[in-house]
Motif scaffolding. Structure first.
Motif, PDB file in Angstrom:
ATOM      1  N   PRO A  26       0.808  -1.221   0.000  1.00 10.76           N
ATOM      2  CA  PRO A  26       0.000   0.000   0.000  1.00 10.76           C
ATOM      3  C   PRO A  26       0.842   1.271   0.000  1.00 10.76           C
ATOM      4  CG  PRO A  26       0.069  -0.938   2.188  1.00 10.76           C
ATOM      5  CD  PRO A  26       0.743  -1.937   1.286  1.00 10.76           C
ATOM      6  N   LEU A  27       0.254   2.306  -0.527  1.00  8.18           N
ATOM      7  CA  LEU A  27       0.871   3.626  -0.480  1.00  8.18           C
ATOM      8  C   LEU A  27       0.499   4.277   0.848  1.00  8.18           C
ATOM      9  CD1 LEU A  27       2.426   5.847  -2.064  1.00  8.18           C
ATOM     10  CD2 LEU A  27       0.195   6.683  -2.829  1.00  8.18           C
ATOM     11  N   PRO A  28       1.462   4.577   1.711  1.00  4.20           N
ATOM     12  CA  PRO A  28       1.139   5.122   3.033  1.00  4.20           C
ATOM     13  C   PRO A  28       0.371   6.444   2.938  1.00  4.20           C
ATOM     14  CG  PRO A  28       3.434   4.441   2.922  1.00  4.20           C
ATOM     15  CD  PRO A  28       2.908   4.407   1.518  1.00  4.20           C
ATOM     16  N   PRO A  29      -0.783   6.546   3.554  1.00  2.00           N
ATOM     17  CA  PRO A  29      -1.532   7.811   3.541  1.00  2.00           C
ATOM     18  C   PRO A  29      -0.749   8.969   4.149  1.00  2.00           C
ATOM     19  CG  PRO A  29      -2.903   5.990   4.323  1.00  2.00           C
ATOM     20  CD  PRO A  29      -1.504   5.470   4.251  1.00  2.00           C
ATOM     21  N   SER A  30       0.230   8.656   5.002  1.00  2.07           N
ATOM     22  CA  SER A  30       0.999   9.718   5.659  1.00  2.07           C
ATOM     23  C   SER A  30       1.770  10.577   4.664  1.00  2.07           C
ATOM     24  CB  SER A  30       1.979   9.112   6.675  1.00  2.07           C
ATOM     25  OG  SER A  30       2.896   8.234   6.041  1.00  2.07           O
ATOM     26  N   ILE A  31       2.028  10.045   3.460  1.00  6.29           N
ATOM     27  CA  ILE A  31       2.736  10.827   2.443  1.00  6.29           C
ATOM     28  C   ILE A  31       1.963  12.103   2.116  1.00  6.29           C
ATOM     29  CG2 ILE A  31       3.352  10.869  -0.021  1.00  6.29           C
ATOM     30  CD1 ILE A  31       4.436   8.120   0.219  1.00  6.29           C
ATOM     31  N   PHE A  32       0.625  12.001   2.125  1.00  8.59           N
ATOM     32  CA  PHE A  32      -0.186  13.153   1.754  1.00  8.59           C
ATOM     33  C   PHE A  32      -0.342  14.155   2.887  1.00  8.59           C
ATOM     34  CE2 PHE A  32      -1.637   9.484  -0.789  1.00  8.59           C
ATOM     35  CZ  PHE A  32      -1.159   9.918  -2.004  1.00  8.59           C
ATOM     36  N   ASN A  33       0.289  13.865   4.011  1.00  8.29           N
ATOM     37  CA  ASN A  33       0.305  14.805   5.127  1.00  8.29           C
ATOM     38  C   ASN A  33       1.545  15.698   5.115  1.00  8.29           C
ATOM     39  OD1 ASN A  33      -2.108  13.752   6.163  1.00  8.29           O
ATOM     40  ND2 ASN A  33      -1.019  12.182   7.344  1.00  8.29           N
ATOM     41  N   ILE A  34       2.423  15.474   4.135  1.00  8.33           N
ATOM     42  CA  ILE A  34       3.635  16.294   4.021  1.00  8.33           C
ATOM     43  C   ILE A  34       3.243  17.585   3.308  1.00  8.33           C
ATOM     44  CG2 ILE A  34       6.014  16.394   3.213  1.00  8.33           C
ATOM     45  CD1 ILE A  34       6.029  13.370   3.056  1.00  8.33           C
ATOM     46  N   VAL A  35       3.032  18.637   4.043  1.00  2.00           N
ATOM     47  CA  VAL A  35       2.503  19.876   3.461  1.00  2.00           C
ATOM     48  C   VAL A  35       3.512  20.563   2.545  1.00  2.00           C
ATOM     49  CG1 VAL A  35       0.904  20.256   5.352  1.00  2.00           C
ATOM     50  CG2 VAL A  35       3.220  21.160   5.527  1.00  2.00           C
TER      51      VAL A  35
END
Length: 231
Positions: free
Chosen positions: A195-204
């Motif tokens: 899976p692609l970690p959702p946390s990546i999209f938290n990198i503003v």
């Protein structure tokens, strides 16, 4: 007394003359964009004040010598307005092979590590994470294998390019939460799975993300749903 030497962008050929390493006060050496051949001389260890080395875009062969890793220490710079502190180790676009030496963690002054465009193999040494001033890592276009080390994702990097390798395994789940300063991330053209970690999209701060040629359509759709990401 010579502190900085740049012979960048000429048509120099042959091996690096050993006499250049007798200039022991050199802080910066740039031999990039020439036609230099042979191995990187071990005599580079004589440049005890070196904190900027550019050998990119030549035809150097062989492995990365351990002797490079004994340089790039925190030392006082010479008192000269002509000397600038770069902290760059650039060996990119040569014909270097073998593994990245684990002793690279001794290069504590290095802020930019460019090893792309060689034939380096093996896994990415976790010792890279021991470089406290590192802000940018480019290891693309090599033959690196193994997983992405969790130690690598614990660094405060602004740029990370691991594209066009043979890196396997999953992207660490805490990727985004650990690399909060990341601006550019390129993991494309690898053998990553999971899976692609959702946390990546938290990198503003992230403005560039390339995960092409590694993920399924289902995971790519997650990217399209991210409202703040540009790729």
């Amino acid at each position: 007394m010579l502190f900085r030497s740049s012979l960048h962008g000429n048509r120099l050929t042959g091996e690096v003359p050993l006499e250049i390493f007798e200039c022991t006060k050199l802080v910066s050496l740039d031999l990039g964009a020439n036609r230099l051949t042979g191995p990187i001389p071990k005599s580079i260890s004589q440049l005890k004040l070196l904190d900027n080395l550019v050998l990119s875009n030549n035809q150097f062969s062989g492995s990365i010598p351990e002797e490079i890793c004994s340089r790039f220490q925190k030392v006082p710079l010479p008192d000269s307005e002509f000397v600038q502190h770069y902290g760059m180790l650039d060996l990119s676009n040569n014909d270097l092979e073998g593994q990245i030496p684990a002793s690279i963690n001794k290069c504590i002054v290095v802020s930019k590590l460019n090893l792309q465009g060689n034939r380096l193999n093996g896994s990415i040494p976790f010792e890279i994470s021991g470089l406290p001033n590192l802000t940018s890592v480019d290891l693309s276009f090599n033959s690196l294998t193994g997983p992405i080390s969790p130690h690598l994702t614990s660094m405060s990097l602004q740029g990370l390019n691991l594209s066009h390798n043979q890196i396997k395994g999953a992207i660490p789940e805490n990727f985004g939460s650990k690399m909060s300063s990341l601006v550019k991330l390129d993991l494309s053209h690898n053998l990553l799975s999971g899976p692609l970690p959702p946390s990546i999209f938290n990198i503003v701060s992230l403005t560039f993300l390339d995960i092409s040629r590694i993920l399924s359509l289902e995971l790519c759709l997650l990217v399209l749903e991210a409202p703040v990401l540009f790729y």
